[in-house]
Structures are given as C-alpha cells and as structure tokens.
Design a protein around this motif. Sequence first.
Motif, PDB file in Angstrom:
ATOM      1  N   ILE A 189     124.556  64.236   1.453  1.00 30.77           N
ATOM      2  CA  ILE A 189     125.628  65.211   1.692  1.00 30.77           C
ATOM      3  C   ILE A 189     126.975  64.498   1.773  1.00 30.77           C
ATOM      4  O   ILE A 189     127.984  64.983   1.242  1.00 30.77           O
ATOM      5  N   GLY A 190     127.003  63.343   2.443  1.00 32.24           N
ATOM      6  CA  GLY A 190     128.250  62.576   2.508  1.00 32.24           C
ATOM      7  C   GLY A 190     128.757  62.218   1.128  1.00 32.24           C
ATOM      8  O   GLY A 190     129.961  62.310   0.840  1.00 32.24           O
ATOM      9  N   VAL A 191     127.845  61.818   0.245  1.00 35.73           N
ATOM     10  CA  VAL A 191     128.223  61.513  -1.137  1.00 35.73           C
ATOM     11  C   VAL A 191     128.833  62.732  -1.803  1.00 35.73           C
ATOM     12  O   VAL A 191     129.898  62.674  -2.432  1.00 35.73           O
ATOM     13  N   ALA A 192     128.179  63.881  -1.656  1.00 33.31           N
ATOM     14  CA  ALA A 192     128.579  65.076  -2.395  1.00 33.31           C
ATOM     15  C   ALA A 192     129.850  65.718  -1.842  1.00 33.31           C
ATOM     16  O   ALA A 192     130.792  66.002  -2.595  1.00 33.31           O
ATOM     17  N   VAL A 193     129.905  65.956  -0.525  1.00 36.47           N
ATOM     18  CA  VAL A 193     131.037  66.720   0.001  1.00 36.47           C
ATOM     19  C   VAL A 193     132.331  65.912  -0.037  1.00 36.47           C
ATOM     20  O   VAL A 193     133.411  66.473  -0.261  1.00 36.47           O
ATOM     21  N   ASN A 194     132.241  64.604   0.198  1.00 35.61           N
ATOM     22  CA  ASN A 194     133.447  63.786   0.065  1.00 35.61           C
ATOM     23  C   ASN A 194     133.910  63.722  -1.384  1.00 35.61           C
ATOM     24  O   ASN A 194     135.113  63.680  -1.670  1.00 35.61           O
ATOM     25  N   GLY A 195     132.953  63.727  -2.317  1.00 28.29           N
ATOM     26  CA  GLY A 195     133.321  63.777  -3.717  1.00 28.29           C
ATOM     27  C   GLY A 195     134.030  65.072  -4.086  1.00 28.29           C
ATOM     28  O   GLY A 195     134.914  65.074  -4.952  1.00 28.29           O
ATOM     29  N   CYS A 196     133.661  66.176  -3.436  1.00 24.50           N
ATOM     30  CA  CYS A 196     134.351  67.446  -3.684  1.00 24.50           C
ATOM     31  C   CYS A 196     135.827  67.354  -3.301  1.00 24.50           C
ATOM     32  O   CYS A 196     136.707  67.810  -4.045  1.00 24.50           O
ATOM     33  N   LEU A 241     127.284  60.287   7.037  1.00 22.70           N
ATOM     34  CA  LEU A 241     128.156  61.160   6.264  1.00 22.70           C
ATOM     35  C   LEU A 241     129.378  60.398   5.760  1.00 22.70           C
ATOM     36  O   LEU A 241     129.771  60.530   4.599  1.00 22.70           O
ATOM     37  N   ASN A 242     129.991  59.601   6.647  1.00 22.16           N
ATOM     38  CA  ASN A 242     131.160  58.826   6.239  1.00 22.16           C
ATOM     39  C   ASN A 242     130.801  57.737   5.235  1.00 22.16           C
ATOM     40  O   ASN A 242     131.530  57.512   4.258  1.00 22.16           O
ATOM     41  N   LEU A 243     129.686  57.045   5.472  1.00 27.41           N
ATOM     42  CA  LEU A 243     129.276  56.007   4.532  1.00 27.41           C
ATOM     43  C   LEU A 243     128.960  56.607   3.161  1.00 27.41           C
ATOM     44  O   LEU A 243     129.304  56.035   2.122  1.00 27.41           O
ATOM     45  N   GLY A 244     128.324  57.751   3.162  1.00 28.93           N
ATOM     46  CA  GLY A 244     128.070  58.423   1.899  1.00 28.93           C
ATOM     47  C   GLY A 244     129.350  58.776   1.176  1.00 28.93           C
ATOM     48  O   GLY A 244     129.409  58.736  -0.057  1.00 28.93           O
ATOM     49  N   PHE A 289     133.513  71.851   8.548  1.00 33.40           N
ATOM     50  CA  PHE A 289     132.378  72.344   9.325  1.00 33.40           C
ATOM     51  C   PHE A 289     131.273  71.297   9.343  1.00 33.40           C
ATOM     52  O   PHE A 289     130.728  70.956  10.395  1.00 33.40           O
ATOM     53  N   VAL A 290     130.945  70.774   8.164  1.00 33.88           N
ATOM     54  CA  VAL A 290     129.849  69.795   8.060  1.00 33.88           C
ATOM     55  C   VAL A 290     130.154  68.550   8.887  1.00 33.88           C
ATOM     56  O   VAL A 290     129.318  68.082   9.670  1.00 33.88           O
ATOM     57  N   THR A 291     131.364  67.999   8.739  1.00 37.18           N
ATOM     58  CA  THR A 291     131.683  66.746   9.430  1.00 37.18           C
ATOM     59  C   THR A 291     131.895  66.943  10.927  1.00 37.18           C
ATOM     60  O   THR A 291     131.638  66.023  11.713  1.00 37.18           O
ATOM     61  N   SER A 292     132.375  68.116  11.334  1.00 38.90           N
ATOM     62  CA  SER A 292     132.661  68.348  12.750  1.00 38.90           C
ATOM     63  C   SER A 292     131.420  68.730  13.551  1.00 38.90           C
ATOM     64  O   SER A 292     131.250  68.299  14.691  1.00 38.90           O
TER      65      SER A 292
END
Length: 449
Positions: free
Chosen positions: A352-359, A297-300, A271-274
């Motif tokens: 957010i990119g850092v956090a959600v990709n880490g999830c 978001l991607n860089l994060g 949802f966040v990325t789209s």
Amino acid sequence: MTARLTQALDDGPMSRFQWGAIAICVLLNTLDGFDVLVMSFTGKTISGEWHLDSGTLGLLLSSGLAGMALGALLIAPQADRIGRRPVILAGLALAAVGMLLSSVSQNWQQLGALRLLTGVGIGAVLACSNVIAGEFASRRWRGLAVSLNSTGYAVGATIGGVSSVALIDRYGWRSVFLAGGLATLAVIPLASRLLPESLDFLLSRRPANALSRVNELARRMGQPDLYTLPDREPTTLTSAGGFRRLLAPDLRRPTLVLWGAFFLVMAAFYFVTSWTPTLLVEAGMSAAQSLTGGTLLNLGGVFGTALLGALAARYALGSVLRTYLFVSAALVVAFASSTDTLVLAFCIGAAIGVAVNGCIAGLYALTPSVYPAPLRATGVGAAISVGRVGAIIAPTTAGWLLDAGWTPLALYVTTGAVFCAAGLLLLAMRRNQPAVKAARDTRPTPSSA
C-alpha cells in the motif's frame, strides 16, 4: 536560437547541471518531509507534557496541513510573477523560523500558530520545487524528476520517524523541532547558490537581465549563447487573474479534473497514513506492531514514487497513474481483510505504501504539464491547496464515522472506492487531450508547436 535551446531542454540528453538542479529539489523535499510530519513524531509526548485532549492534539496535527494549503494557494503563485527561486528561498526561511520557534513554544496555542507558519513555508516550497524540477527535466525524464521529489519527501518522513525516537528519548521533543529547523536553515545558502531559476520563467516573464541569465543557463547545459530573445506577447497576470485563467474555457476541464483528483487522492492517502496504526491496534496488534506497520507505509513510499517515475519514462504518465490508483483501491480493501495475519498485513501494508505514495507522486508529476509557464506555479499551487482540504477533512471524518459505528473494514472499502473514483475521473483528462496538449506549449518561440 531560442527554439534550439528549448528543444535541447525538451528532447536532448539530460546534462549534469539539469540532474543537479533536480537533486537540489529532492533535498528540499526531504527536509519538508521531516518538517511536515514532525508533529506526528512528537504529538504523543507533547500531549502528555501539556495534558492535551485528543481534539486539541488534532488541531495541532491539522494546523501544519492548513498552513501548507495556504502556502500553496497564496505564496506559490507568486513564483509566476517573481520567479520560482525566490519563492522557494522565502518558503525555506519561513519553515526554518517556524521550526526553530516551535522548539521554544510554551503552550499549544503558540505551537499551533507556529505550525501554521511552518506549513505556509513548506507549502510554497513543495509546489515550486515540483514545478522547477519538471521544468529542468527533458520530456522523457520529466515524470521521473517530479517523482523523485516525492521520494525525497518519503525519505524525509522515514528519517524523521527513526531519528525522533532517539532525539526524544535523550533530549526531549523540543530537540526534534530544533534539529529540523537547523537543517532547514543550513540548506538556505546551499539552495541560494545551487538552485537555478527556471528557463521557462525567464523566457515567459523576461525579468531584468533575462538574456544574460538565459545564456548562463545555456552554457551550464552545454548549449550555445543566444544573441537575442524572441518577441513575446505582453502579460498582465496577477494572482487573482491567474486563478481566473485556470477556469478559462481551454483549461477549465483539466483544472476541475485535477482539483477533483487531488481532493480524492489526498483524502484517501491521509486517511490511510493517519489511521492505519490506530486501527491496527484495534484489530489486536500491539502498539509496537502498529508503528511497524506505519513505518512500512513510509518505506514503501520511497520505492513507490521512484518506481512510478521509472515507469513514466517508458509509458504514458496518465496510464501509469490510473493503474496506481486502481491497484491502491484493491490493496486497501485487501489490507482491511488481512489484519488477523500479522505477516500478511505487513506485506500488504508495504505494498500500500508503494501504491498510495505513487498516486501522490503521479499527480504532482502530471499537473505541471497541463499549464503554460506563466501559469504553472499558480496551477500547481491551486491543485495542491484543494488536495490539502481533502487531507484535513478525511482523518476527522473517519473519526466521526468510527464513533457512529462504522467498522474499519467499511472505512477501508470506502477508501478503495475513493481511489477508484479518482482513477475514473482522470479518464476525463484523456477526452480533453487537445486542450491539455495546447497548454503544454509553454515556451514563447516562433517555431514551437
């Protein structure tokens, strides 16, 4: 002798060979990041050329994700029968063929079918490369090894977004698919030469020439040869039997927890990325500003996945992952409230990119440790498949809710609640720690415990 070899792999220092095997897996995930998101990079141009409506474009965007779910569910489990390496090579071949043929597709139906085929290959590669990276890492660095794979995926997505602009402007959208297909094709002989078979697989399944293959790996890790392999219990696991084993009493609880967590986290992530670029435009930003937000978001994600791996080398992976989930929940709510201030929104978007990709990286790192070697690719593939269902459902559901009158703030608050729910769900894994610890006993050695 076998006990010493497996102990050296688990607890000894990482050899150059082990880091090299992980590096190959990272390279594969970089290519997959490009191939998975190629439709996002080219969708607007394709839609304009073929005069597609939003619903048709949505089908094209979803077809790759559906293929990934099928690949993880149907192809990846074969790695528990025939080996991680041949399944990865087959998945690369499927992805390369799908990308190359996509570059000459003549209508959206052909492209949709080819995106499904490409997704099947990518789904198999993603599941198995995460497994093999974890299996060649020592216990201390296992979280970092699998997280680096996710970093490769984010790097591929970022490279794809930047390069697609230049390729489309000069050569058209077909060149993006062609470039991805040629790159995937070129890496097949490299992977065939450098990607080793899993030691866990060789010890648990005992394919032809298992002893000589184990000794080859031992020498490359700087360990002495083995004279013989220990006796092992016979196994007759089939794909169907493997899936049933995931829900056996000793694994049922961690399996259901992982499935629920994958579904929730991937739904929230996609949802966040789209939707973030679109919702930024609705909040008053320009199209260029919204794309900048999406790129952040991607860089994060590149930094977030690497940071998770580094933290997992010092702290318990489960605790690090739950922290990421709760931080993600807070950030997405803060982001929805910050869109009136451009600089603040971009800063929170990068966080957010850092956090959600880490999830996502944390779930990929956690899952292989839950299952024994003969069941590991099946377990990882099944969890990813359940997650892909959430990934497919969430963006569509968000569109319906917006049409029904929901505000972007309400959607982001709901997404924050989803991240929180996943973090709370993972607490059940701690209460089931004895079963999980038993499942980690992956190697058939007399002295292992």
